[in-house]
Enzyme design. Sequence first.
Site, PDB file in Angstrom:
ATOM      1  N   ALA A 130       9.400 -34.495 -69.485  1.00  0.00           N
ATOM      2  CA  ALA A 130       9.606 -33.135 -70.241  1.00  0.00           C
ATOM      3  C   ALA A 130       8.702 -32.920 -71.651  1.00  0.00           C
ATOM      4  O   ALA A 130       9.005 -31.715 -72.245  1.00  0.00           O
ATOM      5  CB  ALA A 130      10.939 -33.431 -70.951  1.00  0.00           C
ATOM      6  N   HIS A 226      12.243 -30.365 -78.121  1.00  0.00           N
ATOM      7  CA  HIS A 226      11.290 -31.479 -78.243  1.00  0.00           C
ATOM      8  C   HIS A 226      10.137 -31.252 -79.399  1.00  0.00           C
ATOM      9  O   HIS A 226       9.681 -30.261 -79.224  1.00  0.00           O
ATOM     10  CB  HIS A 226      10.657 -32.128 -77.135  1.00  0.00           C
ATOM     11  CG  HIS A 226      11.418 -32.483 -76.069  1.00  0.00           C
ATOM     12  ND1 HIS A 226      12.173 -33.375 -75.906  1.00  0.00           N
ATOM     13  CD2 HIS A 226      11.713 -31.872 -74.967  1.00  0.00           C
ATOM     14  CE1 HIS A 226      13.043 -33.299 -74.801  1.00  0.00           C
ATOM     15  NE2 HIS A 226      12.663 -32.348 -74.152  1.00  0.00           N
TER      16      HIS A 226
END
Length: 274
Positions: A130, A226
């Site tokens: 990811a 993130h």
Amino acid sequence: MGRRAGVKSRRVVLIGFGAIASDIAAALLAASEPGYALGVLLRPDSPSRPRVPDSCTALASLDEVEAYAPDLVIEAAGHAAVRDSVPGCLALGLPVLISSIGALHGEALLADLVATARKGGGRLLLASGALGGLDYVRAVRHATQLDLRYESRKPPAAWSAELQRLGHDPATLSQPVTLFSGTAREAAALYPQNLNVAAALALAGPGFEATGVDVVCDPAATGNMHVVTASSEFGTMALTIANRPSPANPKSSWIVAQALLAAVEQHFSPVVML
């Protein structure tokens, strides 16, 4: 025009058949020439077996994997599979693409896998999953002044159980809650199903102890976010990625299967971007 003489389908074995593996299988089976032949390694009593397409070969043991003779093995079954199935594949001399990178926070397991790969001729391949920017992190990993930190920021749906244990109602949460702040090794151990990204960053960078991690539950987050910051004598990096959650598992990012597919493409490509 017919299939070129001597060009055979690439043989791939998937370990597991959950949401990520099923997405990978669908894409590989639909790929153009030379295409892919797929085997799926599952326990004989696995509830996932009925969902495996008839076009895939069902495998139940390491002996059957060896007989299938894959060109690549893809682990998409969680940390237990890294411990239980990956070592045998490496011992057979097979390249194994790992999705559950968080399992490698255990120093003993990582050392054993590396030793097995060296002895058997296999290779441990780690997907970016990811996260992006790992190429930059690898480039600065030996910097003498490196400060590397990762923040995971997800909506309450991804942390319902954790919030309830802390006395918060996920449905009415109005402010961000920091669930964890510490090292990547601690984070990967505490949240094994959620922080493969932290482990990937640590392995690409200065290691689990030198990589800082914050886990934040944020009701304003619209996806799995993130945030990576890196500072060294070579310069700075600030990276923010907002991934959409997987429809099948809100704790996982939808992009993960696509990252694994990109890694498969690179593995077989005559041109590799490092």
